[in-house]
Design an enzyme around this catalytic site. Structure first.
Site, PDB file in Angstrom:
ATOM      1  N   HIS A  99       0.734  -1.362  -0.086  1.00  0.00           N
ATOM      2  CA  HIS A  99       0.057  -0.149  -0.023  1.00  0.00           C
ATOM      3  C   HIS A  99       0.764   1.317   0.009  1.00  0.00           C
ATOM      4  O   HIS A  99       1.958   1.314   0.441  1.00  0.00           O
ATOM      5  CB  HIS A  99      -1.037  -0.067   1.166  1.00  0.00           C
ATOM      6  CG  HIS A  99      -1.941  -0.942   1.109  1.00  0.00           C
ATOM      7  ND1 HIS A  99      -3.019  -1.190   2.182  1.00  0.00           N
ATOM      8  CD2 HIS A  99      -2.353  -1.871  -0.047  1.00  0.00           C
ATOM      9  CE1 HIS A  99      -4.021  -2.079   1.497  1.00  0.00           C
ATOM     10  NE2 HIS A  99      -3.767  -2.560   0.504  1.00  0.00           N
ATOM     11  N   GLU A 101       0.967   3.670   1.869  1.00  0.00           N
ATOM     12  CA  GLU A 101       1.228   4.087   3.357  1.00  0.00           C
ATOM     13  C   GLU A 101       2.715   3.521   3.428  1.00  0.00           C
ATOM     14  O   GLU A 101       3.457   4.110   3.878  1.00  0.00           O
ATOM     15  CB  GLU A 101       0.293   3.749   4.360  1.00  0.00           C
ATOM     16  CG  GLU A 101      -1.143   4.830   4.121  1.00  0.00           C
ATOM     17  CD  GLU A 101      -2.135   3.831   3.291  1.00  0.00           C
ATOM     18  OE1 GLU A 101      -1.476   3.064   2.347  1.00  0.00           O
ATOM     19  OE2 GLU A 101      -3.369   4.053   3.840  1.00  0.00           O
TER      20      GLU A 101
HETATM   21 ZN   LIG Z   1      -3.209  -0.289   3.776  1.00  0.00          ZN
END
Ligand SMILES: [Zn+2]
Length: 211
Positions: A99, A101
């Protein structure tokens, strides 16, 4: 309101001097800027169904990490599945994709991201909430919360709440920020990168260089 905005409002209360050149008023606010960087980064994503970007900012409003969702480094993304659904979960993207992040944290150009704010297009899932907490990020700003009712987001909120990490939805003042490569005034001169002022009425290059 940050210092820059305070200065702006103090200035706008000042009497305008006729003919005075004033600074631009429609420049991006910090939060718009960082969210826009997250969105621009998302444009790098090869995921056909979801492009998400993240931007980590320190307490001096300096960007220390940017990321978008994608397959892990060194793993050929032509050999991994991009599907959202398949009979076998191993044939979906979910076990493989990193992801935004995670990538923003791993890409940091500072020793750590303690005390930083993360700007993200989408509310973070529970796995990213763990990373956010463990990395010392102290604040989360997200734009969309479209998966709010899923167990992953519920778990994420539980973790962030317990860790006392505030999260707030970004409220954009404008719906679009357009990047226009032509706005710099690309001119016909071969050497020009857009910064030149074409000579007018016989102005010599020498004269212009004095500015
Ligand atoms: Zn995530």
């Amino acid at each position: 309101m940050d210092q820059e905005d305070k200065n702006t409002s103090a200035l706008s209360n000042r009497m305008a001097v006729p003919g005075e050149t004033r600074k631009r008023q429609d420049y991006l606010e910090w939060s718009e800027y960082f969210m826009a960087v997250a969105f621009l980064s998302a444009q790098r994503s090869k995921d056909p169904s979801s492009q998400v970007g993240a931007c980590i900012v320190n307490q001096e409003n300096k960007i220390v990490g940017i990321g978008y969702n994608g397959m892990p480094n060194g793993c050929d993304d032509d050999l991994l599945p991009w599907a959202r659904a398949a009979d076998d979960r191993l044939n979906t993207k979910y076990p493989y994709v990193c992801h935004a992040e995670m990538n923003a944290i791993m890409n940091k150009n500072s020793a750590d991201v303690k005390g930083c704010t993360m700007y993200i297009a989408l509310f973070p899932c529970n796995e990213c909430a763990k990373l956010i907490i463990q990395s010392g990020i102290k604040d989360v700003v997200y734009l969309s919360d479209k998966y709010h009712s899923t167990p992953e987001m519920e778990a994420s909120r539980r973790l962030l709440d317990l860790a006392r990490i505030p999260y707030r939805q970004f409220q954009p003042k404008r719906n679009k920020i357009v990047i226009d490569f032509e706005s710099i005034g690309l001119c016909a001169q071969r050497e020009c990168n857009g910064g030149c002022t074409p000579a007018v009425n016989g102005d010599s290059a020498e004269t212009q260089n004095k500015d």
